[in-house]
Design a protein around this motif. Structure first.
Motif, short mmCIF file in Angstrom:
data_model
loop_
_atom_site.label_atom_id
_atom_site.label_comp_id
_atom_site.label_asym_id
_atom_site.label_seq_id
_atom_site.Cartn_x
_atom_site.Cartn_y
_atom_site.Cartn_z
N SER A 250 -2.35 0.23 9.13
CA SER A 250 -1.00 0.08 8.58
C SER A 250 -0.05 -0.82 9.38
CB SER A 250 -0.34 1.46 8.38
OG SER A 250 -1.12 2.24 7.50
N TYR A 251 -0.15 -0.87 10.69
CA TYR A 251 0.77 -1.68 11.49
C TYR A 251 0.63 -3.16 11.15
CZ TYR A 251 3.20 -3.55 15.58
OH TYR A 251 4.08 -4.20 16.40
N PRO A 252 1.70 -3.92 10.95
CA PRO A 252 3.11 -3.54 11.05
C PRO A 252 3.71 -3.08 9.72
CG PRO A 252 2.97 -5.90 10.73
CD PRO A 252 1.55 -5.39 10.72
N TYR A 253 2.85 -2.78 8.74
CA TYR A 253 3.31 -2.43 7.40
C TYR A 253 3.40 -0.91 7.20
CZ TYR A 253 2.08 -7.32 6.56
OH TYR A 253 1.98 -8.68 6.63
N VAL A 254 3.81 -0.19 8.24
CA VAL A 254 3.85 1.26 8.15
C VAL A 254 4.87 1.73 7.11
CG1 VAL A 254 4.23 3.40 9.42
CG2 VAL A 254 3.10 1.47 10.54
N ARG A 255 6.02 1.09 7.06
CA ARG A 255 7.04 1.49 6.09
C ARG A 255 6.56 1.23 4.66
NH1 ARG A 255 13.05 -0.01 8.46
NH2 ARG A 255 12.92 1.26 10.36
N GLU A 256 5.92 0.07 4.46
CA GLU A 256 5.40 -0.24 3.13
C GLU A 256 4.34 0.78 2.72
OE1 GLU A 256 6.77 -4.22 4.86
OE2 GLU A 256 5.94 -2.32 5.56
N ALA A 257 3.47 1.13 3.67
CA ALA A 257 2.43 2.12 3.39
C ALA A 257 3.06 3.47 3.08
CB ALA A 257 1.47 2.23 4.57
N GLY A 258 4.09 3.85 3.81
CA GLY A 258 4.77 5.11 3.55
C GLY A 258 5.42 5.14 2.18
N TYR A 259 5.99 4.00 1.80
CA TYR A 259 6.58 3.91 0.46
C TYR A 259 5.52 4.12 -0.62
CZ TYR A 259 7.61 1.46 -3.87
OH TYR A 259 7.70 1.14 -5.19
N LEU A 260 4.36 3.49 -0.46
CA LEU A 260 3.30 3.65 -1.46
C LEU A 260 2.84 5.10 -1.52
CD1 LEU A 260 1.21 0.41 -0.83
CD2 LEU A 260 2.77 0.87 -2.72
N CYS A 261 2.76 5.76 -0.36
CA CYS A 261 2.37 7.17 -0.34
C CYS A 261 3.39 8.04 -1.08
CB CYS A 261 2.24 7.67 1.10
SG CYS A 261 0.77 7.08 1.95
N SER A 262 4.64 7.65 -1.01
CA SER A 262 5.69 8.44 -1.68
C SER A 262 5.73 8.18 -3.18
CB SER A 262 7.05 8.12 -1.06
OG SER A 262 7.52 6.84 -1.47
N SER A 263 5.09 7.10 -3.63
CA SER A 263 5.19 6.69 -5.03
C SER A 263 3.93 6.93 -5.84
CB SER A 263 5.55 5.20 -5.10
OG SER A 263 6.75 4.92 -4.41
N TYR A 264 2.76 6.93 -5.19
CA TYR A 264 1.49 7.04 -5.90
C TYR A 264 0.70 8.23 -5.35
CZ TYR A 264 2.58 2.32 -7.47
OH TYR A 264 3.19 1.22 -8.04
N PRO A 265 0.30 9.15 -6.20
CA PRO A 265 -0.35 10.38 -5.72
C PRO A 265 -1.67 10.14 -5.00
CG PRO A 265 -0.47 10.22 -8.12
CD PRO A 265 0.48 9.15 -7.67
N GLY A 266 -2.36 9.04 -5.29
CA GLY A 266 -3.67 8.83 -4.68
C GLY A 266 -3.68 7.99 -3.43
#
Length: 385
Positions: free
Chosen positions: A263-279
Motif C-alpha cells: 500500500s505505501y505510499p497509497y495507504v489513504r487510497e487503499a483505506g478509501y477503497l476498503c471503506s467503499s467496497y466490501p471485498g
C-alpha cells in the motif's frame, strides 16, 4: 500492550534461501528492494538497517555492528536458527508466493516441513502464464488452456497473486479479440531475453486477469495485488490502487475478495477503497518494518482512518532470511500496540476493543479471508530453543 501471545497469520511472504546461499549473502542484501550492487553501500545509512542492527545484536548477544552480527549468525546451524526465529516470532501460518523459488531457495513443501508455521502456496499469475507461452499458437488457445489450469489448481492454493502493477499497471481494461491476437502475435514474433518470464503485453495481461479473477471468485479464493512500494522495475505511477476501480465495479466479479499488498505510499487510497467496497482488504507488509518508526505508525494510523478494522491485515512480506521474518513480526506487534494505545487516548477505541482489534489485524482477519486452511491456534507457538 503486549501482543507476543497472538500468533501471526502471515498471509504474504517468500521462501527462505538454502543454507549455502544464506551463508554467502552479506547482511545488507536483506535490507533493500534494489537489485543494484551499488545500492549496498548506502543500505547501512537507512533507519531500517540501523534499527535492525540493534534488534539482531540483542537476539545474538553481540555488539550492534555488521561485523559482529555477521560473525554471530555464521556460528549457528541454519535449520535450527530458522526454527528458533520463527518460534520467537510466533508465526502460525505462512502463505508463500511461489514466483522466484529456485535451487537457491527452500520449496514451499520444505518450508512447511522444516519450520513451525503451516506453509501454503500463493499462485503468482503472471509467472504461471509465462510457462504456457510456447505451447499455444494463439491467444485464445493460450487463455482457454490457462483457465482450465487455474480451475484445476485453485483447490490446492491459498490465493492468487498479481504483479501486473510491475508490468502494465493496475488500470485493468478489456480488449477485443483482434487487439488481443495482434498483441500475442507480436509477442511471439519478437521474443526478447527473459520475455517468457516477464510478460509486459497489456492486452494479454489484462485479458488473463479477467479470466483469473472470475476463476478466483467462483473458487472462493482471494486475489492479492501488489500495490505501491517495490523494487525499481515498478513504475510507481501505475501502482495506485485506484486504478482497480474497473475491476471493483465489474458485475461479474461481485463477491471477489481483493487484498492490496504493501500500500505505501497509497495507504489513504487503499483505506478509501476498503471503506467503499466490501471485498477490498488492506495490507501493510513491507511498509512495516522497512519504514522509520514514525512512518510505520503513520501508515497504520492512515490505514485505519477509513478502513474497518476487519479489513486491515499484517504480513511480514519477508524473504530469503529467517531473521527478516523475526524483525517484521517484532515491529508489527510494536507498531500495532502503539497505534491502538493512541486510539484509546484519542477516544476511538476502548481498552477492551484494542484486544479485539489486535487479534483481528495480526491473525483473525487473514484466517477468515484465507479460511481454506483453518484458523490460527488459540495458543501461541512455544519456542523450544
Amino acid at each position: 500492550m503486549h501482543l507476543t501471545s497472538i500468533p501471526i497469520y502471515d498471509h504474504h511472504a517468500y521462501s527462505l534461501f538454502t543454507e549455502e546461499r544464506w551463508r554467502q549473502e552479506p547482511l545488507e542484501r536483506y535490507f533493500t528492494q534494489s537489485p543494484s550492487p551499488q545500492m549496498r553501500s548506502f543500505v547501512q545509512d537507512s533507519l531500517f538497517f540501523r534499527r535492525s542492527l540493534r534488534d539482531l545484536a540483542e537476539f545474538y548477544g553481540c555488539e550492534p555492528t555488521p561485523e559482529a552480527i555477521g560473525e554471530a549468525r555464521q556460528q549457528h546451524n541454519y535449520g535450527e536458527l530458522a526454527r528458533w526465529l520463527f518460534a520467537e516470532a510466533n508465526i502460525s501460518y505462512l502463505l508463500l508466493e511461489d514466483d522466484g523459488i529456485d535451487s537457491d531457495h527452500w520449496s514451499i513443501g520444505e518450508c512447511d516441513e522444516r519450520l513451525p508455521p503451516v506453509a501454503r502456496r500463493v499462485l503468482q499469475l503472471e509467472a504461471e502464464l509465462a510457462r504456457f507461452l510456447e505451447r499455444h499458437d494463439s491467444a485464445t488457445h493460450l487463455l482457454n488452456a490457462f483457465e482450465g489450469h487455474l480451475r484445476a489448481l485453485a483447490p490446492t492454493v491459498a490465493a492468487f497473486k498479481s504483479v501486473v502493477a510491475y508490468r502494465s499497471g493496475l488500470d485493468i481494461t478489456r480488449h477485443n479479440l483482434v487487439e488481443l491476437e495482434r498483441a500475442y502475435s507480436e509477442l511471439r514474433r519478437n521474443p526478447t531475453p527473459g520475455q517468457t518470464t516477464h510478460i509486459t503485453s497489456k492486452p494479454l495481461l489484462d485479458s488473463m486477469l479477467w479470466i483469473a479473477l472470475r476463476v478466483a471468485r467462483e473458487a472462493g479464493k482471494p486475489v492479492q495485488f501488489h500495490v505501491g512500494y517495490g523494487d525499481p522495475t515498478l513504475d510507481m505511477r501505475l501502482a495506485n490502487p485506484l486504478g482497480l476501480r474497473g475491476v471493483l465495479e465489474a458485475p461479474e466479479l461481485q463477491g471477489l475478495n481483493i487484498v492490496l499488498l504493501h500500500s505505501y505510499p497509497y495507504v489513504r487510497e487503499a483505506g478509501y477503497l476498503c471503506s467503499s467496497y466490501p471485498g477490498v482488504y488492506l495490507d501493510l507488509g513491507l511498509t512495516i518494518p522497512a519504514g522509520s518508526v514514525h512512518a510505520m505508525r503513520t501508515a497504520l494510523h492512515e490505514a485505519t482512518h477509513l478502513a474497518p478494522i476487519r479489513k486491515v491485515l499484517f504480513s511480514t512480506s519477508a524473504r530469503h532470511s529467517p531473521e527478516m521474518f523475526w524483525i517484521a513480526a517484532r515491529w508489527g506487534r510494536r507498531i500495532l500496540a502503539q497505534v491502538l494505545e493512541q486510539a484509546v487516548y484519542n477516544g476511538d477505541l476502548t481498552n477492551e476493543e484494542t484486544e479485539w482489534a489486535a487479534e483481528r489485524i495480526l491473525a483473525r482477519n487473514a484466517a477468515e479471508l484465507y479460511g481454506t486452511f483453518a484458523s490460527p491456534p488459540t495458543e501461541p507457538v512455544v519456542s523450544q530453543f
